[in-house]
Each structure stands twice: as structure tokens, then as C-alpha cells.
Write a protein that holds these residues in place. Sequence first.
Motif, PDB file in Angstrom:
ATOM      1  N   PHE A 246       0.838  -1.191   0.000  1.00  0.00           N
ATOM      2  CA  PHE A 246       0.000   0.000   0.000  1.00  0.00           C
ATOM      3  C   PHE A 246       0.879   1.250   0.000  1.00  0.00           C
ATOM      4  N   TYR A 265      -8.350   4.529   5.645  1.00  0.00           N
ATOM      5  CA  TYR A 265      -7.696   3.360   5.011  1.00  0.00           C
ATOM      6  C   TYR A 265      -7.491   2.266   6.058  1.00  0.00           C
ATOM      7  N   PHE A 269      -8.850  -1.548   5.822  1.00  0.00           N
ATOM      8  CA  PHE A 269      -7.964  -2.705   5.651  1.00  0.00           C
ATOM      9  C   PHE A 269      -8.146  -3.697   6.788  1.00  0.00           C
ATOM     10  N   HIS A 270      -8.371  -3.157   7.981  1.00  0.00           N
ATOM     11  CA  HIS A 270      -8.573  -4.051   9.113  1.00  0.00           C
ATOM     12  C   HIS A 270      -9.878  -4.819   8.957  1.00  0.00           C
ATOM     13  N   LEU A 274      -7.299  -7.337   5.023  1.00  0.00           N
ATOM     14  CA  LEU A 274      -6.382  -7.302   3.878  1.00  0.00           C
ATOM     15  C   LEU A 274      -4.959  -7.654   4.325  1.00  0.00           C
ATOM     16  N   PHE A 276      -1.663  -6.857   3.790  1.00  0.00           N
ATOM     17  CA  PHE A 276      -0.960  -5.773   3.097  1.00  0.00           C
ATOM     18  C   PHE A 276       0.241  -5.311   3.913  1.00  0.00           C
TER      19      PHE A 276
END
Lengths: 539, 141, 323, 105
Positions: A246, A265, A269-270, A274, A276
Motif C-alpha cells: 500500500f 484506510y 484494511f482491518h 487485507l 498488506f
Amino acid sequence: MTDNRHKIEQVPPRSDWRDPAVEFRKGTYCHSAGAKYVEALGLPNPRDWNPADADWKLPSDWKEIILNGMAERLERFRSFKLFMDVCVRCGACADKCHYYLGSNDPKNMPMVRAELIRSVYRRYFTPAGRVFGSLAGGRELTEEVIKEWFYYFYQCSECRRCSVFCPFGIDTAEITMIGRELLNLLGCNINWITKPAADCFRVGNHLGIQPHAFKDSLEFAADELEEVTGIRVDIPIGKKGAEVLFVMPSADFFATPHYYTLLGYMSLFHEIGLDFTYSAYASEGGNFGLFTSHEMMKRLNAKIYDEARRLGVKWILGGECGHMWRVLHQYMETMNGPADFLEAPVSPVTGTRFENARSTSMVHICEFTADLLYHDKITLDPKRNDKWSVTYHDSCNPARGMGLLEEPRYVLKRACNNFHEMPENTIREQTFCCGSGSGLGTDENLEMRLRGGFPRANAVRHVREKHGVNLLSCICAIDKATMPTLLEYWVPGVEVAGVHELLGNALVMTGEKERTTNLRGEPLQAAVPETSPAEVVHG
Amino acid sequence: MGDRPLIYGGLCLFVALVTFPVWKGVAAQSSTKGPEVKAVVDKKQCVAPRAYMREAHMELLVAWRDGKVRRQERHYTARDGTVYNVSLTGTCLTQCHGSKEKFCDSCHEYAGVSAPNCWGCHTSPPAEPAKMAAAAAGEMR
Amino acid sequence: MAALVAVPLLASAAGVGKGILLVGIPYAAFAIFLGGLCWRVVGWARSPVPFRIPTTCGQQTSLPWIKSAPLDNPSTGLGAVGRMALEVLLFRSLFRNNRAEIYDQRYVFGDSKWLWLGALAFHWSLLVILLRHLRLFVQPVPAFVLFMGKVDSFFQIGAPALYLSNVVVLCALAYLLLRRLWDLRLRYISQFSDYFALLLLLGTALTGVLMRYGTRVDVVAVKRLAIGLATFQPVVPDGVGIVFLIHLLMVSALAAYFPFSKLVHMGGVFLSPTRNLANNSRMKRHVNPWNYPVKTHTYAEWEEEFRDKLLMAEIPLDEAKHD
Amino acid sequence: MLEYKVEDRSYEVDEEGFLQEPELWTEEVAKDFALTENIAELNEDHWKLINFVRWYFVQYGIAPMVRKVCKETGFELQKIYEMFPSGPAKGVCKVAGLPKPTGCV
């Protein structure tokens, strides 16, 4: 502040554009680049100088350098060569430039801006100009012309709006980019571009945030997010084998209101789990090389693919940033590809294969989130954004250098209950620049920024009066940095936020505590419900 | 660059189109002679000088038409005093120029001048003078 | 005696002069036009398009359920052809034009289609007029040219019938010239060459119209000249007149001026990289022929420089470099 | 090179009046530079901000995030603007002897 607002008037131009004399008036130009930053990047002619001085300390063979530089670029860029030849001065672009609309300086009309360099091209590179000189529209190259170039090529934000209307697609951004490259050959750089570029080159991001500070910032953000949501998110940095790298503009982990977008973001994502990683090496998505030269753009951009390769990720996800996406979309793979070590991006949540990014392997966060929402993979509670009446400012580069128009709107319309578009001629591909793009968002240039941002602010004022809009959302870090000042000046009472801040506000996270504040730590509802001025204005 | 063949192809196409008259003319072995036009009757003098008639006969014919149809002007006096009967078929074609096909069309077709609306009403006289006269008489009626 | 020598000399000099005017100059002008235009286009073609930089004027092709704008932001070659067709045939971009006016300290954007209309009218009528001229250069006259003439003179006004394209081209040129003089912004940016081109075109059109409806010309003589020129067997016919000569010389000037002026936009419009490329930058790799290696700050160098800070922050170092 | 002079003291500064060499910063420097921000006298709150920003800079080589400044010092952003009219990124940094943050900020 309201009393000393600039009056915007349309006064017919009088002077002759061929006269290169420029007055470097305070507030309308940027400081020269510090010698140490020019030196750090290995660029020519580092020295201390001031645009307002008579002596610019140009190298003795400056004329030769410029003419050789032009010759070289005419051979390398068809855009440059063609755009030097085909303008018919039909005038369609004249009132499309926000700097012209705001400043009324006729040299800010796009075709005149181009003509500043075109006249030199004619004089030295075309048979008609060599023979007939000024009769064929040619102009001698003098030091005054260099100064004029500096003034006006740093008064163009490379927003491409004129290019939309030009019958030949002449893109002033291309001409400005070349103009700046030529100026840089003489060491005529501006500090607001060169310093971030130098920091980005050495440290990894424009702000010069070192790895440990980077981590500290992200952890601090996680702390804050925990306070709002009760959920602790991970901060993976440089995690090898993660699925996704990211990359975001560094302002997201430094400045406000960008910072709240970062919280957005992080929650997203959490919530979707994800796999990442952030990178401290490629900790900048933005690229002030774009505002310096094609070569510098490539030098700064190289980090992203290098880091993706080193970490062994499958694809790259990019945050909200304007010119960052111009580079990622139109330049990155050509410059630093092929990206054959990556895979065509596939959303691990929805299984959607991002066919439009199959070669570059880099997806815009708005594309990614829109896909999640379309497949109902995340739950939103748009009521949490009810204190906002939201409009959306299309950032120039994603709009005109990419065509990312619907994705952010899709996200916004799901995340907010009150969404209102600005007038048609000021959005989407016809969007107006914030007035501070392409590295011009610096304080010493404030007057020009406010003037250049006037058409945009003007459209915001329209929706503020009509719909009571109090929040301008956008997907560009420069917008987030400079629009608050702009709007405070022209349209007080409108705040600025990233699309993913609003998404983060609305996102219902598994196991979260009941939210009492938004990501800014403010109460979810406005203290006094605002009445819409629409009732007054439009009955 | 990959697009060069396309550009050069387009350029060749353009040159071919612009030079269409050249290769068409060469292929058709066009001559520069122009149409051969002869009057049937060997008269030296038309109703107006030859150069004028070449360039501006349509004006004269329109004037004749308007005069005759609207103002009953049946006669035209030339510069030299000769008086002519105002009639395309009866005078011009019958007395001197033969037929539309042989006279008018040779130039009109050559220069691509779409024949004006003369022939919407008038007919080209047949070959024999007697019938021509009859036709002319018929037309006059 | 002197007169006996001088008269034929003068006559032959006049003949030669006429030959130069009617044959030499048109040939030279046309050769310059073709050669110059090819030279310009080849010059553009020689400079590569290093980056794929279309100006996107509509929604990109991304997720299948988002409606994209296939002509304003094409993602395929075919779409780009479509975009170019709209651009070249209908002046799509100019059609977007609007006018910013200050009204009560704010900008309003009004529709402004006049420039589009004027430009479109001028270019299309010019094309029709050029094609109509084929009747003078080709023998027998192609059917489409005759048909075009018929349609163009549809209303049958006067004799010879009035061509609509003639009216349109004159009006459009007058508009384009007047707006340059009238609009102060445009007057500011207009250069000698802008007026020169317009006046040449206007002069050519006016003399053409004059020959058709005013002073008259011997069309057969003109056609003989034209065919002679086209088939490289030049003849110098009598009686073409002074107006025709002016017309011919203006056309020749225009043709010769064309490649060295802004008029080359005719060829350039096809080559514009912001219009003729598909916006598929992330789908397909675009190669820059002069791409060269640049100095970067490599990860290894960076890690070396910030090793302490990385260790302090417990950010994993590159193991491979460690050993 | 530009100079900023207060009484008999002189500092090398950049065009925006930021101290060229942050290492040379002292409390006296802060007092002198506060004058350029129209602050006649630095009070306790000012010092709290300056000291935090300075401490962070020594640790991390950069100014702290604006949000972090607010949180760690307990001042609202509005309050910081009242104390340092040109804001945390410019005003506080200048007085604390930090280089000006540049980029999309």
C-alpha cells in the motif's frame, strides 16, 4: 479576511504579449530552490539566487543550453513538437485556465503561455521564423524571456483543463513540463518542488520522514483510531510476502486533514482483513519529479516497483493523491516497468480481477473500495456523516489523466446521506484546479493560489448557498493541503476531507464500540443543526 | 515507433487523394484540347460577341426568358442592329447551333456545369431543319 | 525597325510571363505544398510518443458495472479511432466550449457554440468547394462531383445557380475574421499569420465567387489549363482574365504558405498524443523508445543510510543484505 | 544567504525566515524568532508547544504530525493557530528552529 478579498474582474488585455518584461510581485511567485537541494539531486547550476534579483546567475552559455535542450526535447517528445506547430490561436482555451480567470493576466491564457516558448521555437527552429522573425511570430531568446518563462511556467498547475477544450488536444501541461525542464537546465528551480523531491529521493518521502518517524506516525494513528473505534489495527511495515503493497502520499501521515483519510484506510484494511504492508522506503506515492523533469519523475517513481519486487507482493494499492495517480497511471510502467514480477490485481475479498490494471498491477483505492461496496462486502452507516453536507471536487489528475470519475462518487453516495454536485461545467473532466497544484502550494505564492482557486471556490460557494454544503471531499493530497486556506478565504464554513475519511466514518467495523465521534474526534452530530441557506436563496 | 507505418500510410493516402486529378488524368490520357464546338450554320456573328457569349450566355438567356415570359419582349436587338427573334430553340439552336447535345452539352459536360433548368421546358430540336421549324413554331404558340 | 524587333519580343515576353503565372507558379506552389506537408508530417512522426498521455474526457473503463465513456475516454484502439473521427469530422472538443463570464463577483459558464459552428461551417464548406473544383481537373467529370454540385446548388437561385457552400464559406470566414478583431482577448493573441491566413482564404473565396457570379470566366479555358496542369502538358489558354489570375495566385500562395504556417494543423490534428491514444495505460505496457537508466536511491543504499533508525523502529531489514 | 538580525544577534535563514541550521537553536533563538510571528512574549503554553516539537525533532529529524502535536500538548488546532497565527507547520516550526515542512502540506 472578507473585506480585503480580491475583486475578480474581466478587463480586456492591453499590453503586447511579445514584451517579456515581468514584475516579480510578492505573493505571485515561488522562492528559488535552495542550492543544497539542487545539489542533492545532482541538478545543474546550484546557487543562491532570488527571482526578484536582476542577476539570476545563469551559466554563461545559458542560451546554448536552452536551445540544445529544446532541440533534444523536440526530438524526444512528439507532443512538444506537435504542440509547437499546430496551435491556430482559436481562443477556445483562453477562459478555461483558472489562473487566467482568477488573475486576468493575459499571459495566463493557455495559448499565450504556450506562445512564450513557441515564439522562441519559431525563431530558432522553423524556416519561416528564421527568415521572417517576428513577422512569423518569432521572438529572440533573451534573459528576460527566461525570467518570463519562470514566472509563467510556475503559474501553471499542469491541470490539463485547457487540453479538454482544445480542438487539437494541445496540452499546456506538456508545454509547462518541458518549459520547467528547460529552466531546470539553468538551475532555475523552485524550492517547494526541489526540496520535497530531494527529500523523497534520499529519505523516501517529500517531508523527509525517516523510517522510525514513519512508524511512530502510523502507530500514533492506530492509537487514535483505537480511541474512536475501540479496535486496534496492525501496522505492517516492510512485511515480506504480503499480498498487497500500500502506497499513499506522505501528507496522509503528516498533515491534517489528510490524516483522517489515513484512519479511513486503516479501518477499511482491518475490517476486510487485507494482507498488506506499508513501506518506509517507498513511503511516498506523490512524485514532485513530475513537476521537475521526466527524468526526475522516473528516479523518484522507481522506488515503488523496486519495493514491490523486494517484498514479493502480488500487486500494489494506491491511496488518495492527484498527481501521484497521473504518474502511476500514465508513466510508471513505461518508465520503470515491465511489472512482470507482479500479478494482475485481484481483490482478495470479492475476487474481482482489476482488468484495467492488469499490466501495471496498481489499483486506485477508490476502485478497490467501490468494488467492495458493489459486492456488499462491507457495511456502512451513512448516518455517521450526517453532520456533513458533502460535495465532491474532482482532482485534476485523476479526472483528466485517468478518467476516475464515478468510483469516488459511488463510494461517497454510499457513505453519506447528503451529497450534492457542483455545477456541470466545474466537475468531472471540466473540473477546476485548486490553484495550488504541481508544486505551487507554497505560502509565498498565496495570492496566486487564491486567485487560481477562485473558479473552484466559486462553484463551492454555489452549492454552499444552494444546498448548505459544508464539506468538500476530494482525493488529492495537494487539495487537502491547500483547499482549507482557499475555502476559508472565499467560502468560509466549508471544510475539506478525503473520500476515505467519510468511508472510515461510516464503516461499521466488526467488534467496534459504539462510536460517539467521527475520525476527527468530533461529535457525530453538529451541535446546532444547520439550516440550509437554500431556503433563503431558492425559496 | 510503432505508429510510423500508420502515419506514413495515412500520408501516402492523403497524397494519393490530393493528386487524384493527376493520375486520373494520366490514366485517362486526358487531352488539353477542350471540346470541339461548331455551329451548324456558318454564321460569323452570334447575337453578342463570342467572348461575351462564352462567359455570360446564361445571363443573356435568363434575360431573354424573363423578358419574353413576363414582359412579352419577343425581339432582341443586337449591338450591330440586327434584330433576333427571342427563342432558344427557334433562334439559337435552329438557326445556328444545331442541337443541345452537339452544342450546349459539349461544353457543359466538359466543364461539369450542371445544365440549368432550360431543358425542363425546352426540348432540343431534332436534326432536320423542317421539323425544327415546325417545332419552333409549335413552341412559339 | 526597332518596333519590328520589339513587338515580337514583348509578345513572347508576355507569353513567357503568362506561362510563369499560370503554370510555373501553380506547379511550384503545389510542389511546395506537398513536399512541405510531407516534410512536416515526417518530422512529427520521427519524434516518438514516449508516454501514453491521453486527456481523458469521460469515465475510464474500470469495473464492469461502471459505465465508461468509450468515445471521450476510449480504452481500445477502435474507441480511439472513434474519438479521432468525432474530433476531425465534428470538432468534438470545440463543441464543449463554454464562456466564462463574471456576474456579481462570480463566474457563470454560458454555452458558447458559435466558434464550433463557425469553424465547422468553414472547414466543411471548404472541403465541399475543393471537391467541387475537381470538375475542372478531371475529364470526364466524376459523378460524385456532379452530384455534389447539384446538392450544393439545390435551391437554384440565379444563373449560374448559387452554391450554398460559397455563401457558407464567406459567412464563416467573415465571422472568424471579425471575432479576431472584435473579441479583445482574441485580438491580443492574434498574430500577423492569423490574419494573413484568413485574408488569403477570404480573398481566394471572394475572387472565386466573383468569377462565378460577377465578372465571369471562360470555364472551358480554365478547365483546359487545369487539365494541362494535372496531366503535365501545360497549355496557356487565352481569355482567363485578371480575376482568375488573382484567384490562382492566391491559391498558390495559400498552398505554398500552408506547410510553414499554423495551417499544418490539418495534418497535425491526426497525430495529437492526447487524443489519438487509448487510455489503457494500466492495461497494456507502453514502451518508450529512448528510455534510459537513471540514478536512483536503491533500497540497499537507503537501508544502509537508515539502518540505525530501522533497527530502532524494529522495521525488518533485508535479510539477504545482512549476511 | 539571507540574514535575520535581532539587536546584535544574527542568524542565517532561508527565504521564509526559517533557521538554516537547526542545530544552532537555543531558547534565545526561539525568543528572537517569535518576533517574526508577531509574538511579543512566549508564555508557558508557547513553550509547551515549542519544547514538544523540538523534542520530537531531535528524536525523529522531522516535525511531528499536526494531530500528534495537538494530542501530546492537549491544545486544539484552533488554539495552536491562536498562539501561532501561521500554524503548527510554519509558526511553531520556525520558532522551534525546525526546517519548514514541504510537500502536499
